[in-house]
Write a protein that holds these residues in place. Structure first.
Motif, PDB file in Angstrom:
ATOM      1  N   ARG A 190      52.276   9.908  20.924  1.00  0.00           N
ATOM      2  CA  ARG A 190      51.617  10.382  21.226  1.00  0.00           C
ATOM      3  C   ARG A 190      50.469  10.139  22.412  1.00  0.00           C
ATOM      4  NH1 ARG A 190      52.024  15.992  18.821  1.00  0.00           N
ATOM      5  NH2 ARG A 190      52.615  15.667  17.129  1.00  0.00           N
ATOM      6  N   GLU A 191      51.002   9.562  23.382  1.00  0.00           N
ATOM      7  CA  GLU A 191      50.044   8.950  24.450  1.00  0.00           C
ATOM      8  C   GLU A 191      49.531   9.761  24.729  1.00  0.00           C
ATOM      9  OE1 GLU A 191      53.408   7.712  24.074  1.00  0.00           O
ATOM     10  OE2 GLU A 191      53.826   6.498  23.482  1.00  0.00           O
ATOM     11  N   PRO A 192      49.793  10.798  25.932  1.00  0.00           N
ATOM     12  CA  PRO A 192      48.595  11.811  26.383  1.00  0.00           C
ATOM     13  C   PRO A 192      48.140  12.219  25.020  1.00  0.00           C
ATOM     14  CG  PRO A 192      51.119  12.243  26.586  1.00  0.00           C
ATOM     15  CD  PRO A 192      51.298  10.941  25.981  1.00  0.00           C
ATOM     16  N   ASP A 193      47.807  12.288  24.050  1.00  0.00           N
ATOM     17  CA  ASP A 193      46.854  13.270  22.816  1.00  0.00           C
ATOM     18  C   ASP A 193      45.907  11.874  23.051  1.00  0.00           C
ATOM     19  OD1 ASP A 193      48.744  15.963  23.040  1.00  0.00           O
ATOM     20  OD2 ASP A 193      49.385  15.117  21.565  1.00  0.00           O
ATOM     21  N   VAL A 194      46.833  10.512  22.154  1.00  0.00           N
ATOM     22  CA  VAL A 194      45.722   9.820  21.852  1.00  0.00           C
ATOM     23  C   VAL A 194      44.731   9.564  22.819  1.00  0.00           C
ATOM     24  CG1 VAL A 194      45.383   6.929  21.393  1.00  0.00           C
ATOM     25  CG2 VAL A 194      47.022   8.617  20.310  1.00  0.00           C
ATOM     26  N   GLU A 195      45.131   9.161  24.342  1.00  0.00           N
ATOM     27  CA  GLU A 195      44.241   8.880  25.799  1.00  0.00           C
ATOM     28  C   GLU A 195      43.407  10.724  26.009  1.00  0.00           C
ATOM     29  OE1 GLU A 195      43.518   6.855  29.016  1.00  0.00           O
ATOM     30  OE2 GLU A 195      44.347   6.889  27.413  1.00  0.00           O
ATOM     31  N   GLN A 196      44.132  11.860  25.736  1.00  0.00           N
ATOM     32  CA  GLN A 196      43.137  12.892  25.801  1.00  0.00           C
ATOM     33  C   GLN A 196      41.829  12.499  24.692  1.00  0.00           C
ATOM     34  OE1 GLN A 196      44.933  16.957  26.148  1.00  0.00           O
ATOM     35  NE2 GLN A 196      42.803  17.652  25.628  1.00  0.00           N
ATOM     36  N   VAL A 197      42.366  12.453  23.624  1.00  0.00           N
ATOM     37  CA  VAL A 197      40.577  11.913  22.738  1.00  0.00           C
ATOM     38  C   VAL A 197      39.798  11.202  22.804  1.00  0.00           C
ATOM     39  CG1 VAL A 197      40.531  11.886  20.279  1.00  0.00           C
ATOM     40  CG2 VAL A 197      42.728  13.254  21.238  1.00  0.00           C
ATOM     41  N   THR A 198      40.837  10.779  22.674  1.00  0.00           N
ATOM     42  CA  THR A 198      39.574   8.667  23.835  1.00  0.00           C
ATOM     43  C   THR A 198      39.279   8.525  24.570  1.00  0.00           C
ATOM     44  OG1 THR A 198      42.020   7.293  22.090  1.00  0.00           O
ATOM     45  CG2 THR A 198      40.232   6.438  23.198  1.00  0.00           C
ATOM     46  N   ARG A 199      39.690   9.425  25.519  1.00  0.00           N
ATOM     47  CA  ARG A 199      38.692   9.836  26.509  1.00  0.00           C
ATOM     48  C   ARG A 199      37.307  10.935  26.038  1.00  0.00           C
ATOM     49  NH1 ARG A 199      40.796   9.613  31.833  1.00  0.00           N
ATOM     50  NH2 ARG A 199      41.400   7.622  31.240  1.00  0.00           N
ATOM     51  N   ALA A 200      37.897  12.088  25.783  1.00  0.00           N
ATOM     52  CA  ALA A 200      36.724  13.098  25.530  1.00  0.00           C
ATOM     53  C   ALA A 200      35.750  12.207  25.079  1.00  0.00           C
ATOM     54  CB  ALA A 200      37.287  13.833  24.595  1.00  0.00           C
ATOM     55  N   LEU A 201      36.143  10.982  23.700  1.00  0.00           N
ATOM     56  CA  LEU A 201      35.164  10.042  22.996  1.00  0.00           C
ATOM     57  C   LEU A 201      33.969   9.270  23.602  1.00  0.00           C
ATOM     58  CD1 LEU A 201      36.241  10.019  19.955  1.00  0.00           C
ATOM     59  CD2 LEU A 201      34.947  12.023  20.270  1.00  0.00           C
ATOM     60  N   GLN A 202      34.946   8.997  25.111  1.00  0.00           N
ATOM     61  CA  GLN A 202      34.697   8.015  25.868  1.00  0.00           C
ATOM     62  C   GLN A 202      33.535   7.806  26.817  1.00  0.00           C
ATOM     63  OE1 GLN A 202      38.007   5.434  26.378  1.00  0.00           O
ATOM     64  NE2 GLN A 202      37.497   4.037  25.604  1.00  0.00           N
ATOM     65  N   GLU A 203      33.748   9.832  27.231  1.00  0.00           N
ATOM     66  CA  GLU A 203      33.430   9.927  28.695  1.00  0.00           C
ATOM     67  C   GLU A 203      31.979  10.325  28.725  1.00  0.00           C
ATOM     68  OE1 GLU A 203      35.315  11.988  30.842  1.00  0.00           O
ATOM     69  OE2 GLU A 203      36.729  10.804  31.577  1.00  0.00           O
TER      70      GLU A 203
ATOM     71  N   GLU B 162      36.242  12.400  37.874  1.00  0.00           N
ATOM     72  CA  GLU B 162      36.839  13.148  37.811  1.00  0.00           C
ATOM     73  C   GLU B 162      38.231  13.046  38.974  1.00  0.00           C
ATOM     74  OE1 GLU B 162      33.990  16.701  39.750  1.00  0.00           O
ATOM     75  OE2 GLU B 162      32.392  15.016  39.473  1.00  0.00           O
ATOM     76  N   ALA B 163      38.092  12.420  39.815  1.00  0.00           N
ATOM     77  CA  ALA B 163      39.687  12.303  40.041  1.00  0.00           C
ATOM     78  C   ALA B 163      40.786  11.225  39.023  1.00  0.00           C
ATOM     79  CB  ALA B 163      40.129  10.725  41.003  1.00  0.00           C
ATOM     80  N   LEU B 164      40.246  10.979  38.356  1.00  0.00           N
ATOM     81  CA  LEU B 164      41.784  10.422  37.136  1.00  0.00           C
ATOM     82  C   LEU B 164      41.597  11.946  36.897  1.00  0.00           C
ATOM     83  CD1 LEU B 164      39.798   7.413  35.582  1.00  0.00           C
ATOM     84  CD2 LEU B 164      42.080   7.179  36.805  1.00  0.00           C
ATOM     85  N   ALA B 165      40.743  12.531  36.458  1.00  0.00           N
ATOM     86  CA  ALA B 165      41.439  14.185  35.366  1.00  0.00           C
ATOM     87  C   ALA B 165      42.082  14.929  36.399  1.00  0.00           C
ATOM     88  CB  ALA B 165      39.714  14.513  35.272  1.00  0.00           C
ATOM     89  N   LEU B 166      42.019  14.857  37.364  1.00  0.00           N
ATOM     90  CA  LEU B 166      43.402  15.431  37.572  1.00  0.00           C
ATOM     91  C   LEU B 166      44.759  15.196  37.528  1.00  0.00           C
ATOM     92  CD1 LEU B 166      42.148  15.207  41.541  1.00  0.00           C
ATOM     93  CD2 LEU B 166      42.113  17.027  40.357  1.00  0.00           C
ATOM     94  N   TRP B 167      45.150  13.865  36.824  1.00  0.00           N
ATOM     95  CA  TRP B 167      46.645  13.748  35.880  1.00  0.00           C
ATOM     96  C   TRP B 167      46.610  13.796  34.847  1.00  0.00           C
ATOM     97  CZ3 TRP B 167      44.944  10.198  39.629  1.00  0.00           C
ATOM     98  CH2 TRP B 167      46.304   8.961  40.306  1.00  0.00           C
ATOM     99  N   GLN B 168      47.878  15.389  35.214  1.00  0.00           N
ATOM    100  CA  GLN B 168      48.128  15.683  33.917  1.00  0.00           C
ATOM    101  C   GLN B 168      48.689  15.266  33.859  1.00  0.00           C
ATOM    102  OE1 GLN B 168      46.707  18.829  32.715  1.00  0.00           O
ATOM    103  NE2 GLN B 168      45.438  17.882  34.729  1.00  0.00           N
ATOM    104  N   GLY B 169      49.697  13.653  33.385  1.00  0.00           N
ATOM    105  CA  GLY B 169      51.116  13.437  32.874  1.00  0.00           C
ATOM    106  C   GLY B 169      51.149  12.303  33.981  1.00  0.00           C
ATOM    107  N   GLU B 170      52.814  12.286  33.912  1.00  0.00           N
ATOM    108  CA  GLU B 170      53.174  10.757  34.840  1.00  0.00           C
ATOM    109  C   GLU B 170      53.605  12.587  36.215  1.00  0.00           C
ATOM    110  OE1 GLU B 170      56.776   8.192  34.086  1.00  0.00           O
ATOM    111  OE2 GLU B 170      57.883  10.179  34.383  1.00  0.00           O
TER     112      GLU B 170
END
Length: 944
Positions: free
Chosen positions: A261-274, A113-121
């Protein structure tokens, strides 16, 4: 900071919310002030710390005054209690910051949940040493949280799921031993002992070569336990699995030049990993045609393939075409790939879906459903148990897909687009024509398909320059035709979506592309379409849902640049375009008439406004002004289009421009208004609309005067004054410009005579509002001619008229003029009172140039009162205000006042610098005030 109604975020762009609504926190430097206070977490930040954070060693002379202005504006936006002054410093004493939430979640061990607070740089877009230091500190903080979360995953048995993420992180941070240790352990527990050993060997070699050190004792001990197969580490035996079960590997090839596309790749990857192992994980990626949805999904799927050892299924559902695949057909292919007995394959959809779910039970399979038409097409293709994951792409947002995590894919960032172009055509070629490359990417709208087509064409033609292709794409009418190579075409991709629209939505898609505005609010969209606001919003939202339009903010709509060109290409002739522009002009006229009627009741411009459009129902004047400022650029764009479109209501267009110059601080950017009025004058002459031409030329004279282009302004005003076909109102306004020019060159008697002539015209016409404005102008020239008491008398009568017309509220410009007259009459305290009242009104009306001018006059009054210290404060604040509104001639006068005030305080060196700067501005503009400044400079003693 415990006010729940106020929230701040620094883990991304610096933002603030009040009562759930985001508030504007100003310029980058102003946002940096808020960031410093928010990071401090309620602790007092000294003034010097803030100044260092904003400017570092390049601190300007006006830094303290500017800082105070930033704090004042933040208080206005956030509430007066949000920021407290403590000594010479400040503290944020209300609201909650995401950093505090981060600390609390981390203390509780809720690392995901703490990591989800990041909204980019963090502190996105802010420059300087402070911002860079905070970004580095927070990046380290995020990495530490990632390590803790990944450590928990490994310890809780999710070692196979995190191998891909750990591999990626180790590549990014190759000498970070904690990550390497976690990857070694995750690989070992996944039955991949050899790979775990290889991670240690590679790291040991890298540490020796790069840093000259050995791995830590802890990592070396983990390595020893892995090579000795310590049972306490809990490894899975290699070779387990169901050898006889087919393992489908259906993913298309990943793009070797996948870029950005780093933020998008990260978001989809995270969604599938979590996925927590208790529910099926679904990630749905939606976006317009050509946005790169499939490319992104395939890239992510390859990245995660190792986490799904039982296979990967892929299908193009053909949802963008006229005949999407049926779920029955797709299931037939999937069941064959999974090893089902095809001879016993059931015919019914429900039975096929049940068999599919049974075969996937207890397996870890990734299913990529590309180009889906609807949630109904997707549901039968979903596995029934946890362990599998589904990645769906579609043009429409599949909101009805229960439990899915959605990503709306947008255009690439400019730097990503350039990087992709360079990967295909070569870095040297792009570097040699960088400016052309940037313009080429802009012409592509940063759409990945368009970029790839352009790059492919250039790669196939090494002799072509980038500038040559850019030239071919310069004509917007041919641009889509240029975006075609082999079987790839942007226009064909767009047509797939457009052809599925019904007539109402297709017409809305076409007509909403007519205005040149960056985006349209729902009321303006309703005007363009000729429907109610509710109907317009419903049509727009439907187009947004299928990604043929975008919604950059609630209630605002726009086309992607290339989709706008496509929509315009589908218009049936010029008549629909002309009608749409006239309806939009009527909407703007009605709204601006409301504003003028409230701010300047009785103004003659209202006599000539003819529109059947309903007047908007603004909550109050503040809301109406906010609307106007948001739509100012859109209105200027509409006026350009009206001028360029024969048959449109040109006279109404000039009336709209007239109202805009009344309401807005147009002096802050006169060039935009000058371009519009030039085009309106030319269009009126071309069409033979002489009354509209005279009106437009009169406005051009006023705008030229605002730029202090005195010769051109005088020529234009004389031309309108001498025209027999000019309306009496335009004739009077032209004479008023000539009077102001005479006033500026200190020909006071000439100015007074012309003001009196114009005053008589307005009295004859019965326009008391204009009578009051001319009386204010007359009061000002009388004051500067040394007839202060006469000016006061005239100014008082003008104020009385505006109070009567405005329901008790005076015109602040006339208050300002009366205050000048009071000062000239020696009634300085009364002058300051009137200036203060006028300034408050200018703030309410958001007329910042007038506010800056008032502050300068207050500084002059304090000088006359023998208070150079107060004069310095007001002159400094005036300069800050005028710098932001880019008022060159006003800044010159403010610098002169500041120089005189500093001289009065004995600060001769700085006074000389200010006066020298003022003289340079005044000489450029041919101002008679230059003589006064030159004389004062000559009397100053040389600095010690």
């Amino acid at each position: 900071m415990n006010d729940p109604e106020l929230r701040f975020s620094v883990l991304g762009p610096v933002r603030a919310w009040r009562d759930g609504a985001e508030v504007d926190v100003g310029s980058p430097q102003q946002r940096l002030v808020l960031a410093v206070l928010a990071v401090a977490g309620g602790r007092v930040v000294a003034q010097d710390q803030l100044l260092d954070a904003i400017w570092g060693e390049a601190r300007p002379r006006s830094a303290i005054g500017t800082l105070r202005t930033y704090v004042s504006r933040l208080r206005s936006a956030l509430g007066p209690e949000a920021i407290s002054s403590v000594g010479s410093g400040y503290a944020l004493t209300a609201g909650a910051c995401d950093l505090a939430v981060l600390d609390e979640l981390a203390r509780e061990g809720r690392h995901g949940e703490a990591l989800a607070l990041w909204q980019g740089e963090p502190l996105t877009g802010l420059d300087g040493g402070y911002a860079h230091a905070q970004r580095a500190r927070l990046a380290e903080r995020r990495l530490t949280l990632l390590e803790r979360r990944l450590g928990e995953d490994v310890e809780q048995g999710r070692h196979a799921e995190v191998v891909a993420e750990l591999t990626s992180l180790c590549a990014e941070h190759p000498v970070r031993e904690r990550l390497a240790g976690l990857l070694m352990l995750a690989l070992y527990r996944s039955g991949r002992q050899a790979e775990a050993i290889g991670v240690f060997t590679d790291l040991r070699k890298l540490l020796a070569e790069e840093l000259g050190v050995d791995p830590s004792p802890e990592l070396a001990e983990l390595y020893r336990r892995i090579i000795s197969a310590d049972p306490a580490l809990g490894a899975e035996p290699e070779g387990t699995g169901k050898a006889a079960t087919p393992v489908p590997r259906q993913l298309p090839a990943d793009m070797t030049d996948f870029t950005g596309r780093e933020p998008d790749v990260e978001q989809v990857t995270r969604a599938l990993q979590e996925g927590n192992g208790s529910a099926l994980v679904i990630s749905a990626v939606a976006g317009a045609g050509g946005m790169g949805k499939t490319t992104l999904a395939v890239h992510v799927a390859h990245r995660l393939a190792a986490a799904y050892p039982d296979g990967q299924l892929f299908v193009d559902l053909q949802g963008a075409g006229p005949r999407p695949l049926t779920p029955e057909a797709v299931l037939g292919g999937f069941l064959r790939a999974l090893g089902a007995d095809m001879a016993a394959l059931p015919e019914e959809l429900d039975e096929r879906a049940a068999l599919y779910r049974s075969l996937l039970a207890e397996r870890r399979v990734l299913v990529l459903l590309d180009n889906a038409a609807s949630a109904g097409q997707v549901r039968p293709l979903l596995p029934g148990t946890a362990g599998c994951a589904v990645l769906v792409t579609s043009r429409a947002r599949l909101s009805a897909l229960s439990g899915a995590r959605h990503l709306g894919l947008e255009a690439m960032r400019p730097e990503e687009a350039l990087e992709l172009l360079a990967k295909v055509v070569g870095q040297e070629r792009v570097a040699a024509e960088r400016e052309a490359a940037q313009e080429l990417m802009r012409a592509c709208g940063y759409l990945p398909l368009a970029i790839r087509i352009v790059a492919s064409r250039l790669a196939a033609r090494p002799g072509w320059s980038l500038a040559r292709l850019l030239g071919r794409m310069a004509d917007e009418r041919r641009r889509l035709a240029e975006l075609r190579v082999d079987d790839l075409a942007v226009e064909a991709t767009f047509a797939l979506g457009y052809d599925q629209l019904d007539e109402a939505h297709a017409a809305a898609f076409r007509l909403l592309a007519v205005p040149n505005a960056a985006d349209l609010p729902a009321p303006a969209a309703a005007a363009v379409l000729g429907v109610t606001e509710a109907e317009a919003e419903e049509l727009c939202e439907a187009l947004v849902n299928v990604h043929l339009m975008e919604s950059p903010a609630p209630g605002r709509y726009r086309h992607h640049d290339l989709l706008k060109l496509y929509a315009r290409s589908r218009l049936d002739g010029e008549e629909p375009r002309r009608q749409a522009l006239d309806r939009l002009l009527g909407h703007y006229l009605a709204a601006m008439a409301w504003l003028v009627d409230v701010m300047y009741p009785g103004d003659p411009v209202l006599d000539h406004v003819t529109t059947s459009a309903p007047r908007p129902s603004f909550a109050d004047l503040h809301a109406a002004i906010a609307w106007g400022q948001a739509e100012e650029e859109g209105m200027l764009g509409c006026l350009h289009q009206i001028a360029d479109t024969p048959g449109t209501a040109l006279h109404d267009a000039v009336s709209l421009l007239d109202m805009m110059t009344l309401v807005f601080d147009f002096e802050s950017s006169p060039s935009g208004y000058e371009r519009v009025v030039e085009r309106l004058v030319a269009a009126a002459a071309e069409r033979g609309e002489w009354t509209a031409e005279a009106h437009a030329r009169r406005k051009r004279g006023e705008i030229l005067y605002a730029r202090r282009d005195t010769e051109a302004a005088e020529a234009e005003a004389r031309a309108v004054r001498d025209r027999a076909d000019a309306r009496p109102a335009d004739h009077a306004c032209a004479v008023n410009v000539l009077a102001m020019l005479a006033h500026d060159r200190r020909a006071y008697d000439e100015a007074i005579a012309m003001y009196n002539e114009t005053l008589g015209t307005w009295r004859t016409l019965g326009h008391r509002s204009e009578e009051a404005i001319l009386m204010g102008n007359l009061a000002l020239v009388l004051a500067e001619a040394g007839r202060g008491e006469e000016g006061v008398e005239v100014g008082e009568r003008a104020v009385a008229i505006t109070r009567e017309l405005g329901g008790g509220r005076p015109n602040p410009q006339i208050l300002y003029q009366l205050a000048v007259a009071l000062g000239a009459a020696g009634r300085h305290q009364e002058a300051l009172t009137r200036f203060g009242a006028g300034r408050a009104e200018f703030q309410r009306l958001r007329q910042h140039a007038w506010e800056g001018l008032t502050l300068r006059r207050m500084a002059e009054t304090y000088l006359l009162m023998g208070r150079p210290d107060r004069a310095v404060d007001h002159a400094e604040e005036s300069l800050v205000m005028l710098h932001e509104t880019d008022q060159g001639w006003m800044r010159g006068k403010a610098l002169a006042v500041l120089g005189r005030a500093l001289h009065g305080l004995g600060r001769r060196s700085r006074a000389t610098a200010c006066l020298t700067g003022a003289l340079a501005i005044m000489e450029r503009q041919g101002s008679p005030d230059a003589d006064d400044v030159r004389t004062l400079l000559a009397t100053l003693d040389p600095p010690a």
